[in-house]
Design a protein around this motif. Structure first.
Motif, PDB file in Angstrom:
ATOM      1  N   LEU A 129       0.804  -1.225   0.000  1.00  0.00           N
ATOM      2  CA  LEU A 129       0.000   0.000   0.000  1.00  0.00           C
ATOM      3  C   LEU A 129       0.836   1.275   0.000  1.00  0.00           C
ATOM      4  O   LEU A 129       0.525   2.231  -0.703  1.00  0.00           O
ATOM      5  CB  LEU A 129      -0.939  -0.002   1.212  1.00  0.00           C
ATOM      6  CG  LEU A 129      -1.904   1.176   1.324  1.00  0.00           C
ATOM      7  CD1 LEU A 129      -2.849   1.218   0.122  1.00  0.00           C
ATOM      8  CD2 LEU A 129      -2.701   1.062   2.617  1.00  0.00           C
ATOM      9  N   TYR A 130       1.910   1.302   0.784  1.00  0.00           N
ATOM     10  CA  TYR A 130       2.655   2.542   0.970  1.00  0.00           C
ATOM     11  C   TYR A 130       3.931   2.580   0.137  1.00  0.00           C
ATOM     12  O   TYR A 130       4.637   1.594  -0.002  1.00  0.00           O
ATOM     13  CB  TYR A 130       2.994   2.743   2.457  1.00  0.00           C
ATOM     14  CG  TYR A 130       1.746   2.916   3.281  1.00  0.00           C
ATOM     15  CD1 TYR A 130       1.013   4.086   3.219  1.00  0.00           C
ATOM     16  CD2 TYR A 130       1.270   1.882   4.071  1.00  0.00           C
ATOM     17  CE1 TYR A 130      -0.160   4.241   3.932  1.00  0.00           C
ATOM     18  CE2 TYR A 130       0.102   2.024   4.800  1.00  0.00           C
ATOM     19  CZ  TYR A 130      -0.608   3.210   4.720  1.00  0.00           C
ATOM     20  OH  TYR A 130      -1.767   3.356   5.432  1.00  0.00           O
ATOM     21  N   ASP A 131       4.213   3.775  -0.375  1.00  0.00           N
ATOM     22  CA  ASP A 131       5.445   4.035  -1.107  1.00  0.00           C
ATOM     23  C   ASP A 131       6.494   4.650  -0.186  1.00  0.00           C
ATOM     24  O   ASP A 131       7.693   4.498  -0.410  1.00  0.00           O
ATOM     25  CB  ASP A 131       5.177   4.990  -2.270  1.00  0.00           C
ATOM     26  CG  ASP A 131       4.172   4.401  -3.245  1.00  0.00           C
ATOM     27  OD1 ASP A 131       4.514   3.405  -3.894  1.00  0.00           O
ATOM     28  OD2 ASP A 131       3.040   4.922  -3.326  1.00  0.00           O
ATOM     29  N   VAL A 132       6.022   5.365   0.825  1.00  0.00           N
ATOM     30  CA  VAL A 132       6.895   6.067   1.763  1.00  0.00           C
ATOM     31  C   VAL A 132       6.295   5.944   3.159  1.00  0.00           C
ATOM     32  O   VAL A 132       5.080   6.038   3.322  1.00  0.00           O
ATOM     33  CB  VAL A 132       7.010   7.565   1.398  1.00  0.00           C
ATOM     34  CG1 VAL A 132       7.849   8.326   2.395  1.00  0.00           C
ATOM     35  CG2 VAL A 132       7.551   7.744  -0.013  1.00  0.00           C
ATOM     36  N   VAL A 133       7.155   5.754   4.156  1.00  0.00           N
ATOM     37  CA  VAL A 133       6.729   5.749   5.556  1.00  0.00           C
ATOM     38  C   VAL A 133       7.633   6.705   6.323  1.00  0.00           C
ATOM     39  O   VAL A 133       8.864   6.577   6.278  1.00  0.00           O
ATOM     40  CB  VAL A 133       6.816   4.331   6.172  1.00  0.00           C
ATOM     41  CG1 VAL A 133       6.430   4.369   7.641  1.00  0.00           C
ATOM     42  CG2 VAL A 133       5.939   3.355   5.415  1.00  0.00           C
ATOM     43  N   LEU A 134       7.031   7.677   6.995  1.00  0.00           N
ATOM     44  CA  LEU A 134       7.768   8.617   7.840  1.00  0.00           C
ATOM     45  C   LEU A 134       7.483   8.266   9.292  1.00  0.00           C
ATOM     46  O   LEU A 134       6.327   8.250   9.713  1.00  0.00           O
ATOM     47  CB  LEU A 134       7.324  10.056   7.569  1.00  0.00           C
ATOM     48  CG  LEU A 134       7.514  10.573   6.148  1.00  0.00           C
ATOM     49  CD1 LEU A 134       6.936  11.981   6.015  1.00  0.00           C
ATOM     50  CD2 LEU A 134       8.975  10.562   5.773  1.00  0.00           C
ATOM     51  N   LEU A 135       8.546   7.981  10.051  1.00  0.00           N
ATOM     52  CA  LEU A 135       8.403   7.535  11.434  1.00  0.00           C
ATOM     53  C   LEU A 135       9.066   8.498  12.404  1.00  0.00           C
ATOM     54  O   LEU A 135      10.241   8.839  12.236  1.00  0.00           O
ATOM     55  CB  LEU A 135       9.057   6.158  11.613  1.00  0.00           C
ATOM     56  CG  LEU A 135       8.499   5.012  10.777  1.00  0.00           C
ATOM     57  CD1 LEU A 135       9.449   3.829  10.813  1.00  0.00           C
ATOM     58  CD2 LEU A 135       7.122   4.630  11.277  1.00  0.00           C
ATOM     59  N   ASP A 136       8.337   8.879  13.428  1.00  0.00           N
ATOM     60  CA  ASP A 136       8.918   9.609  14.552  1.00  0.00           C
ATOM     61  C   ASP A 136       9.727   8.601  15.360  1.00  0.00           C
ATOM     62  O   ASP A 136       9.338   7.443  15.491  1.00  0.00           O
ATOM     63  CB  ASP A 136       7.786  10.197  15.395  1.00  0.00           C
ATOM     64  CG  ASP A 136       8.275  11.033  16.567  1.00  0.00           C
ATOM     65  OD1 ASP A 136       9.449  11.449  16.564  1.00  0.00           O
ATOM     66  OD2 ASP A 136       7.463  11.271  17.484  1.00  0.00           O
ATOM     67  N   ARG A 137      10.857   9.024  15.891  1.00  0.00           N
ATOM     68  CA  ARG A 137      11.686   8.093  16.664  1.00  0.00           C
ATOM     69  C   ARG A 137      11.070   7.724  17.999  1.00  0.00           C
ATOM     70  O   ARG A 137      11.178   6.588  18.432  1.00  0.00           O
ATOM     71  CB  ARG A 137      13.069   8.698  16.902  1.00  0.00           C
ATOM     72  CG  ARG A 137      13.954   8.597  15.690  1.00  0.00           C
ATOM     73  CD  ARG A 137      15.337   9.051  16.024  1.00  0.00           C
ATOM     74  NE  ARG A 137      15.973   8.110  16.912  1.00  0.00           N
ATOM     75  CZ  ARG A 137      17.180   7.606  16.736  1.00  0.00           C
ATOM     76  NH1 ARG A 137      17.873   7.954  15.694  1.00  0.00           N
ATOM     77  NH2 ARG A 137      17.690   6.782  17.598  1.00  0.00           N
ATOM     78  N   MET A 138      10.468   8.695  18.672  1.00  0.00           N
ATOM     79  CA  MET A 138       9.951   8.446  20.017  1.00  0.00           C
ATOM     80  C   MET A 138       8.427   8.555  20.011  1.00  0.00           C
ATOM     81  O   MET A 138       7.877   9.644  19.883  1.00  0.00           O
ATOM     82  CB  MET A 138      10.563   9.438  21.001  1.00  0.00           C
ATOM     83  CG  MET A 138      12.074   9.283  21.117  1.00  0.00           C
ATOM     84  SD  MET A 138      12.837  10.499  22.178  1.00  0.00           S
ATOM     85  CE  MET A 138      12.114  10.059  23.754  1.00  0.00           C
ATOM     86  N   MET A 139       7.780   7.393  20.146  1.00  0.00           N
ATOM     87  CA  MET A 139       6.315   7.330  20.192  1.00  0.00           C
ATOM     88  C   MET A 139       5.909   6.287  21.231  1.00  0.00           C
ATOM     89  O   MET A 139       6.692   5.390  21.545  1.00  0.00           O
ATOM     90  CB  MET A 139       5.746   6.898  18.836  1.00  0.00           C
ATOM     91  CG  MET A 139       5.970   7.853  17.712  1.00  0.00           C
ATOM     92  SD  MET A 139       5.210   7.281  16.177  1.00  0.00           S
ATOM     93  CE  MET A 139       6.349   5.984  15.690  1.00  0.00           C
ATOM     94  N   PRO A 140       4.676   6.383  21.718  1.00  0.00           N
ATOM     95  CA  PRO A 140       4.201   5.363  22.665  1.00  0.00           C
ATOM     96  C   PRO A 140       3.907   4.042  21.955  1.00  0.00           C
ATOM     97  O   PRO A 140       3.759   3.986  20.736  1.00  0.00           O
ATOM     98  CB  PRO A 140       2.913   5.975  23.218  1.00  0.00           C
ATOM     99  CG  PRO A 140       2.458   6.934  22.185  1.00  0.00           C
ATOM    100  CD  PRO A 140       3.704   7.435  21.499  1.00  0.00           C
ATOM    101  N   LYS A 141       3.836   3.002  22.730  1.00  0.00           N
ATOM    102  CA  LYS A 141       3.490   1.634  22.320  1.00  0.00           C
ATOM    103  C   LYS A 141       4.585   0.961  21.514  1.00  0.00           C
ATOM    104  O   LYS A 141       4.902  -0.176  21.768  1.00  0.00           O
ATOM    105  CB  LYS A 141       2.158   1.578  21.583  1.00  0.00           C
ATOM    106  CG  LYS A 141       0.988   2.037  22.419  1.00  0.00           C
ATOM    107  CD  LYS A 141      -0.310   1.807  21.729  1.00  0.00           C
ATOM    108  CE  LYS A 141      -1.453   2.300  22.616  1.00  0.00           C
ATOM    109  NZ  LYS A 141      -2.731   2.120  21.979  1.00  0.00           N
ATOM    110  N   MET A 142       5.154   1.636  20.518  1.00  0.00           N
ATOM    111  CA  MET A 142       6.269   1.103  19.735  1.00  0.00           C
ATOM    112  C   MET A 142       6.933   2.328  19.102  1.00  0.00           C
ATOM    113  O   MET A 142       6.261   3.106  18.428  1.00  0.00           O
ATOM    114  CB  MET A 142       5.767   0.138  18.653  1.00  0.00           C
ATOM    115  CG  MET A 142       6.853  -0.552  17.873  1.00  0.00           C
ATOM    116  SD  MET A 142       6.232  -1.572  16.494  1.00  0.00           S
ATOM    117  CE  MET A 142       5.147  -2.723  17.300  1.00  0.00           C
ATOM    118  N   ASN A 143       8.239   2.497  19.338  1.00  0.00           N
ATOM    119  CA  ASN A 143       8.883   3.682  18.771  1.00  0.00           C
ATOM    120  C   ASN A 143       9.241   3.455  17.303  1.00  0.00           C
ATOM    121  O   ASN A 143       9.156   2.344  16.782  1.00  0.00           O
ATOM    122  CB  ASN A 143      10.087   4.115  19.614  1.00  0.00           C
ATOM    123  CG  ASN A 143      11.245   3.139  19.567  1.00  0.00           C
ATOM    124  OD1 ASN A 143      11.648   2.684  18.490  1.00  0.00           O
ATOM    125  ND2 ASN A 143      11.789   2.829  20.734  1.00  0.00           N
TER     126      ASN A 143
END
Length: 81
Positions: free
Chosen positions: A50-64
């Motif tokens: 589905l996704y071509d790009v994923v942008l992830l924050d380093r510090m997040m709850p539940k799973m970083n």
């Protein structure tokens, strides 16, 4: 105007960051947002193409973001991301 074909997932626990990134990218991409890493992993793994790009924050709850990235790297279905 034609709808963008590429799709990006943005994962960040700060609503303001999600809003800014979405506003910046929505003219070029179809944008989905989630507010934690667990939600990001659920979306990515449910439909690996589905996704071509994923942008992830380093510090997040539940799973970083780094944990999500490791899971992505360990899943051969996601090598295009």
């Amino acid at each position: 105007m034609e709808a963008p074909e590429s799709r990006v997932l943005i994962a960040d626990d700060e609503p303001h960051n999600l809003e800014l990134l979405q506003l910046f990218l929505e003219d070029q991409y179809q944008v989905d947002t989630v507010n934690n890493g667990e939600g990001a992993w659920e979306k990515i793994s449910a439909d690996p193409e589905l996704y071509d790009v994923v942008l992830l924050d380093r510090m997040m709850p539940k799973m970083n973001g780094m944990e999500v990235l490791k899971k992505m790297k360990d899943d051969s279905r996601l090598c295009h991301l």
